[in-house]
Scaffold this active site. Sequence first.
Site, PDB file in Angstrom:
ATOM      1  CG  ASP A  11      65.706 139.242  19.629  1.00  0.00           C
ATOM      2  OD1 ASP A  11      66.436 140.012  18.972  1.00  0.00           O
ATOM      3  OD2 ASP A  11      65.504 138.064  19.306  1.00  0.00           O
ATOM      4  CG  ASP A 130      66.054 138.621   8.649  1.00  0.00           C
ATOM      5  OD1 ASP A 130      67.133 138.657   9.263  1.00  0.00           O
ATOM      6  OD2 ASP A 130      65.036 139.239   9.030  1.00  0.00           O
TER       7      ASP A 130
END
Lengths: 256, 195
Positions: A11, A130
């Site tokens: 990330d 998600d």
Amino acid sequence: MLTKRVIPCLDVRNGRVTKGVKFKNNVDLGDPVEMAVGYSEGGADELVFYDITASAEGRPIDIGMVEAVARAVRIPFAVGGGISSLADMERVILAGAEKISVNSLAVRNPQIIAEGARAFGRQCVVLGMDPVRSGKTPSGYEITTRGYRDFTGMDAVEWARRAADLGTGEIVVNSVDADGTREGFELEITRLVAEAVDVPVVASGGAGRPEHFVTVFREARADAAIVAGMIHSGEFTIASIKDAMRDAGVPVRMSW
Amino acid sequence: MTAIIDYRAGNLTSVRNAFAALGAEAVVTRDPAAIASADRVVFPGVGAARSAMDNLSELGLVNAVKSAAMSGRPFLGICLGMQILFDHSDEDGGVDTLGVLRGRVMRFPRVPGFKVPAIGWNDVGGREYYFVHSYYAELVPETAGVAEYAGVRFTAMVKKGRLWACQFHPEKSGRVGLELLEEWLKLDNDGCAKC
């Protein structure tokens, strides 16, 4: 026989790799290119970069970083976050990434999957999703977007089927419930999606110990799995994950 | 000098980067004259057979590619660039392809548990390379490397003199991929005397 892939996820925030739980408490972990090289040399089968702040800030993806990674590593990598158009996808691919991961964008505009697949081939278009446990949809999992901020009312398994029909080449199932817990992958939603579509499915969220990989490959039919915190912290290595897989009889690439 | 053929069939950055990592001078080109005069030619490709053939026609590159592949100079087809060297692909309802090699390209059968596209690392003679494909070339006399998926044994690599081609992506196969490219770069390019 294809081996089961272990894919470190990086990330990136403001040019640095960070790690936080459910997008909070981000900690600086290092330089993305150096970490990419380290993981590549450590046995990663692929890499994925998420420009995690890009969508929230409406900022485009960091192309310079994609180019630097492409020059530095000789394994495939995907880039997600901050992609808002076909032109963005093209810039990322021309910079040297193999795959683009779309998530919230595809929910807003599902046709981007078909357009991307037509333009670059379906193997280039990865759908990231998600899902969160929810009583509101038939499979028991609902799609969230924008870093778990928004609930969509969409059923996760239905969405996976639709995305595969539209032309996605791969689906990353990132469980909101498991993410950051290090208690293991969410097996149920991974298996539901893996059984619903013909394209490869990548499990994501919750990896904490090498055995978690054995379990997700054996019991949830994942084709690949994402690893982050447990190796970023230095507690475990990719090699230790792969040793556990090999010892359990899971097909795995052991020389690199 | 190595020419990497650009026919709008996917990303050439990885291929160029891999040659750069080996210190080999490579240019990306769609100029038939540059392809004809290059010491070595790389024919990459990602995407679908029909659009690849259409692009080659539109760009006037069909003969340049065939001539280079049959010239005896080192030639390397990668992925779709290997598949369309064969006669025919079943992709897109059936497409006649370049016909430099005899053989047919087919889709993987539907077999439970085997996802298509096949994405990942597969074994070829004790080494693992990175593959991304839904179609495969049947085994032919020139097959120099075999891989297996969905119950099918298919051509992972062909060698016909200095014409090499692989279904996998050596430019994305880590150290073993670079080693293969290095071996290919060491092939003589002095005509076909040693073919």
